[in-house]
Enzyme design. Structure first.
Site, mmCIF file in Angstrom:
data_model
loop_
_atom_site.group_PDB
_atom_site.id
_atom_site.type_symbol
_atom_site.label_atom_id
_atom_site.label_comp_id
_atom_site.label_asym_id
_atom_site.label_seq_id
_atom_site.Cartn_x
_atom_site.Cartn_y
_atom_site.Cartn_z
ATOM 1 N N THR A 47 72.834 28.749 -14.568
ATOM 2 C CA THR A 47 73.360 28.567 -15.920
ATOM 3 C C THR A 47 74.797 29.052 -16.042
ATOM 4 O O THR A 47 75.599 28.494 -16.788
ATOM 5 C CB THR A 47 72.447 29.296 -16.917
ATOM 6 O OG1 THR A 47 71.160 28.664 -16.896
ATOM 7 C CG2 THR A 47 72.994 29.290 -18.316
ATOM 8 N N CYS A 71 67.403 27.485 -17.628
ATOM 9 C CA CYS A 71 66.288 28.390 -17.931
ATOM 10 C C CYS A 71 66.689 29.789 -17.499
ATOM 11 O O CYS A 71 66.907 30.027 -16.301
ATOM 12 C CB CYS A 71 65.040 27.925 -17.173
ATOM 13 S SG CYS A 71 63.659 29.064 -17.284
ATOM 14 N N THR A 77 66.973 43.944 -16.016
ATOM 15 C CA THR A 77 68.206 44.380 -16.696
ATOM 16 C C THR A 77 68.555 43.388 -17.808
ATOM 17 O O THR A 77 67.785 42.486 -18.106
ATOM 18 C CB THR A 77 69.373 44.427 -15.683
ATOM 19 O OG1 THR A 77 69.722 43.079 -15.327
ATOM 20 C CG2 THR A 77 69.003 45.216 -14.450
ATOM 21 N N HIS A 79 70.946 41.267 -17.545
ATOM 22 C CA HIS A 79 71.732 40.217 -16.891
ATOM 23 C C HIS A 79 71.468 38.850 -17.518
ATOM 24 O O HIS A 79 72.369 38.023 -17.644
ATOM 25 C CB HIS A 79 71.373 40.185 -15.405
ATOM 26 C CG HIS A 79 72.264 39.318 -14.580
ATOM 27 N ND1 HIS A 79 73.597 39.580 -14.394
ATOM 28 C CD2 HIS A 79 72.018 38.167 -13.885
ATOM 29 C CE1 HIS A 79 74.124 38.642 -13.625
ATOM 30 N NE2 HIS A 79 73.189 37.782 -13.310
HETATM 31 N N1 LIG Z 1 68.966 34.811 -13.419
HETATM 32 C C1 LIG Z 1 69.287 33.508 -13.711
HETATM 33 C C2 LIG Z 1 70.433 32.883 -13.210
HETATM 34 N N2 LIG Z 1 71.277 33.568 -12.403
HETATM 35 C C3 LIG Z 1 72.259 32.898 -11.551
HETATM 36 C C4 LIG Z 1 73.574 32.624 -12.293
HETATM 37 O O1 LIG Z 1 73.407 31.587 -13.248
HETATM 38 C C5 LIG Z 1 74.662 32.202 -11.285
HETATM 39 O O2 LIG Z 1 74.266 30.993 -10.664
HETATM 40 C C6 LIG Z 1 74.901 33.265 -10.239
HETATM 41 O O3 LIG Z 1 75.171 34.497 -10.910
HETATM 42 C C7 LIG Z 1 76.080 32.901 -9.320
HETATM 43 O O4 LIG Z 1 77.263 32.714 -10.043
HETATM 44 N N3 LIG Z 1 70.722 31.607 -13.536
HETATM 45 C C8 LIG Z 1 69.878 30.882 -14.365
HETATM 46 O O5 LIG Z 1 70.142 29.705 -14.640
HETATM 47 N N4 LIG Z 1 68.745 31.477 -14.875
HETATM 48 C C9 LIG Z 1 68.431 32.776 -14.569
HETATM 49 O O6 LIG Z 1 67.372 33.294 -15.051
HETATM 50 C C1 LIG Z 2 68.689 36.506 -15.394
HETATM 51 C C2 LIG Z 2 68.682 36.804 -13.943
HETATM 52 O O1 LIG Z 2 69.663 36.585 -13.169
HETATM 53 C C3 LIG Z 2 67.569 37.668 -13.431
HETATM 54 O O2 LIG Z 2 67.118 37.160 -12.207
HETATM 55 C C4 LIG Z 2 68.173 39.052 -13.282
HETATM 56 O O3 LIG Z 2 67.167 39.922 -12.854
HETATM 57 P P1 LIG Z 2 67.452 41.499 -12.998
HETATM 58 O O4 LIG Z 2 67.788 41.732 -14.484
HETATM 59 O O5 LIG Z 2 66.167 42.194 -12.581
HETATM 60 O O6 LIG Z 2 68.630 41.826 -12.093
#
Ligand SMILES: Nc1c(NC[C@H](O)[C@H](O)[C@H](O)CO)[nH]c(=O)[nH]c1=O
Ligand SMILES: CC(=O)[C@@H](O)COP(=O)(O)O
Length: 152
Positions: A47, A71, A77, A79
């Site tokens: 995303t 999604c 965390t 994040h």
């Molecule tokens: N945790 C989720 C992510 N994390 C990945 C980031 O979107 C990105 O691709 C990465 O940080 C590299 O720049 N992405 C989602 O779409 N959904 C998640 O739950």
């Molecule tokens: C939203 C995400 O990137 C998720 O996978 C982060 O997981 P965490 O908060 O346990 O680092």
């Protein structure tokens, strides 16, 4: 008079692809059902990468509007909030910058995997409908008529 065709672009995140692939399938089917043409599907890693892809599609003359699909699932965390909140702000800004609709079809933040699966159809179809309605209404609002013009 024949209505002008509506051409869409779709940007879909591959992260949580078991969910987002279902969203893409639903979105493509709903666009076809509503008579819109999907000119391009841009798959991004997650995303967080959606905004740059949206910007690239909005710059295309053959794209009237963009649908975003993603999604964001809650981890340990905040994040998820960082990703989702930035995404919403940036794609809204891009819509205003390019004067074209960008629909938000991103589940979360704070979603569990089960909650995400429960929302696949709702978020996908809602985003497609929003993009199509906005393309039509942005065209209609340019029309000048006698009295009050209601755009709907
Ligand atoms: N945790 C989720 C992510 N994390 C990945 C980031 O979107 C990105 O691709 C990465 O940080 C590299 O720049 N992405 C989602 O779409 N959904 C998640 O739950
Ligand atoms: C939203 C995400 O990137 C998720 O996978 C982060 O997981 P965490 O908060 O346990 O680092």
């Amino acid at each position: 008079m024949q209505e002008r065709s509506i051409k869409l672009g779709i940007v879909v995140a591959e992260f949580n692809y078991d969910v987002t692939n279902l969203m893409l399938t639903k979105a493509l089917a709903h666009a076809k059902f509503l008579g819109a043409e999907v000119k391009v599907v841009f798959k991004v890693p997650g995303t967080f990468e959606i905004p740059l892809a949206v910007k690239r599609l909005l710059a295309r003359d053959d794209v009237d509007g963009v649908v975003t699909l993603g999604c964001v699932i809650k981890g340990e965390t905040k994040h998820d909030e960082l990703i989702a909140n930035q995404l919403a702000r940036l794609v809204s800004d891009l819509s205003l910058e390019y004067n074209k609709p960008v629909a938000l079809g991103v589940i979360g933040p704070g979603a569990t995997h089960d909650q995400a699966l429960e929302r696949v159809e709702e978020y996908s179809t809602r985003a497609v409908e929003s993009a199509i309605k906005m393309v039509k209404r942005l065209r209609d609002v340019e029309k000048e008529g006698e009295g009050t013009v209601v755009v709907e």
